[in-house]
Design an enzyme around this catalytic site. Structure first.
Site, PDB file in Angstrom:
ATOM      1  N   ASN A   1       0.830  -1.214   0.000  1.00 54.97           N
ATOM      2  CA  ASN A   1       0.000   0.000   0.000  1.00 54.97           C
ATOM      3  C   ASN A   1       0.864   1.264   0.000  1.00 54.97           C
ATOM      4  O   ASN A   1       0.335   2.381   0.028  1.00 54.97           O
ATOM      5  CB  ASN A   1      -0.965   0.015   1.196  1.00 54.97           C
ATOM      6  CG  ASN A   1      -0.249   0.109   2.518  1.00 54.97           C
ATOM      7  OD1 ASN A   1       0.983   0.096   2.576  1.00 54.97           O
ATOM      8  ND2 ASN A   1      -1.011   0.193   3.608  1.00 54.97           N
TER       9      ASN A   1
ATOM     10  N   TYR B   1       3.854  -2.652  17.851  1.00 52.56           N
ATOM     11  CA  TYR B   1       4.603  -3.476  16.890  1.00 52.56           C
ATOM     12  C   TYR B   1       4.856  -4.862  17.485  1.00 52.56           C
ATOM     13  O   TYR B   1       4.565  -5.885  16.873  1.00 52.56           O
ATOM     14  CB  TYR B   1       5.916  -2.781  16.562  1.00 52.56           C
ATOM     15  CG  TYR B   1       6.759  -3.466  15.514  1.00 52.56           C
ATOM     16  CD1 TYR B   1       6.293  -3.636  14.215  1.00 52.56           C
ATOM     17  CD2 TYR B   1       8.049  -3.920  15.810  1.00 52.56           C
ATOM     18  CE1 TYR B   1       7.085  -4.237  13.238  1.00 52.56           C
ATOM     19  CE2 TYR B   1       8.844  -4.510  14.843  1.00 52.56           C
ATOM     20  CZ  TYR B   1       8.358  -4.675  13.560  1.00 52.56           C
ATOM     21  OH  TYR B   1       9.156  -5.274  12.602  1.00 52.56           O
TER      22      TYR B   1
ATOM     23  N   LYS C   1       3.178  -8.402  16.122  1.00 53.79           N
ATOM     24  CA  LYS C   1       3.988  -9.491  15.568  1.00 53.79           C
ATOM     25  C   LYS C   1       3.827 -10.765  16.408  1.00 53.79           C
ATOM     26  O   LYS C   1       3.835 -11.872  15.868  1.00 53.79           O
ATOM     27  CB  LYS C   1       5.461  -9.072  15.501  1.00 53.79           C
ATOM     28  CG  LYS C   1       5.753  -8.007  14.447  1.00 53.79           C
ATOM     29  CD  LYS C   1       5.678  -8.580  13.023  1.00 53.79           C
ATOM     30  CE  LYS C   1       6.167  -7.593  11.972  1.00 53.79           C
ATOM     31  NZ  LYS C   1       6.096  -8.122  10.602  1.00 53.79           N
TER      32      LYS C   1
END
Ligand code: UDP
Length: 323
Positions: free
Chosen positions: A33, A146, A150
């Site tokens: 994107n 983050y 993950k």
């Protein structure tokens, strides 16, 4: 000719993986994107190889026409500056993005490889970090968006493997550097190199005693390529076990660039900046016969040459990050 989908294929590591795949004779569909990826990273590959670009946000389900043999899921903001500026994109690409990439692999009967991170170990209490270590992550810290995305994504990959029969792999990527890192992504390598080349102060956060272990991108991609050929479903660390303090790193960059820049000390960007990070790569050595080949000095020289060219060729540069 095998055909792969690489999500995040216009990003730093994704574009190097795409390049490796086409050199191995693969056809690649790059899905990106472009919020942190850059089309220029793959323009030459699109011109010279069977690379198709789909401008798409993988948080939205994706239909790909034709056969797909492999899905490499690399889409995610990956720099602390990016995940501070884009916390929701970071969380949701780990969740919905990974689910959509897994569904695409299942639907196509394709193999799947997920790009995880050493950040799943958080601010580790065990050194070096082996894959068996469960980590020390602050779920409510600014880096948590983050780290937890993950970690959730790893859980999802394992659940798809266990309960849906998906043919999956997980690579935990430690700090990696090289050509095509974004100049202003805020990470230590582009920051220090550009500061040194421009003669600006080199900004060491904290007192510079925190450590990182830096792997050159070609070494990393070799490891990913080897892992992709295996049927090994548990996580595998890939990174360089040579550990340096950030202050040593600043001094090395200053020396290689022969820069007059002073080294200055600044506040940490995030309060839970990991104190030490170093991979235990025993598993990669045994399973893949892999270890890094490029020395830090050689890799930095190549990277510095890239940034030098980049800085020369761009008159209208993106501003250095605001942090
Ligand atoms: N760092 C620094 N100066 C900078 C950018 C980063 O001292 O201009 C430090 C940062 O605090 C961290 C290390 O360098 O300790 C690596 O930071 P980076 O953002 O590259 O990646 P991280 O490993 O933290 O995800």
């Amino acid at each position: 000719m095998p055909r792969a989908v690489v999500t995040g294929g216009a990003g730093f590591i994704g574009s190097h993986l795409t390049e490796r795949l086409v050199h191995e004779g693969w056809e690649v569909v790059v899905v990106d994107n472009l919020i942190t990826g850059q089309r220029r990273n793959i323009e030459a590959l699109e011109r010279d190889y069977p690379v198709q670009f789909i401008h798409h946000d993988i948080r939205v389900p994706l239909q790909v026409e034709g056969r797909v043999d492999y899905v490499f899921h690399f889409a995610s903001p990956a720099s602390p500056v990016d995940f501070i500026q884009r916390p929701f994109e970071t969380l949701t690409v780990g969740a919905y993005g990974t689910e959509n990439a897994l569904n695409l692999a299942l639907e196509k009967g394709a193999k799947f490889l997920f790009a995880s991170t050493s950040e799943v170990y958080g601010d580790p209490l065990v050194h070096p970090q082996s894959e068996d270590y469960w980590g020390n992550v602050n779920p409510i810290g600014v880096r948590g968006v983050y780290d937890e995305a993950k970690r959730y994504a790893e859980s999802l990959v394992m659940a798809y493997h266990r309960y849906k029969g998906a043919d999956t792999r997980i690579v935990r990527i430690f700090n990696t550097y090289g050509e095509r890192m974004r100049l202003n992504d805020g990470r230590v390598v582009p920051n220090f190199v550009c500061q040194a080349l421009r003669g600006e102060p080199i900004t060491v956060y904290g007192d510079g005693s925190q450590t990182r272990s830096f792997c050159y991108v070609a070494d990393l991609v070799e490891g990913i390529w080897r892992l992709a050929q295996t049927d090994y479903h548990l996580p595998v660390n890939l990174g360089n076990p040579q550990e340096n303090t950030i202050l040593e790193f600043a001094q090395l960059i200053k020396e290689i660039t022969q820069s007059p820049s002073p080294i200055v000390f600044r506040e940490f960007l995030t309060p839970d900046d990991p104190r030490r990070r170093c991979p235990d790569i025993t598993r990669a050595r045994e399973l893949l016969g892999w270890e890094p080949q490029v020395s830090l000095r050689d890799g930095l020289e190549r990277t510095i040459a890239y940034f030098r060219r980049y800085l020369k060729s761009n008159t209208a540069l993106p501003p250095q990050n605001a942090f």
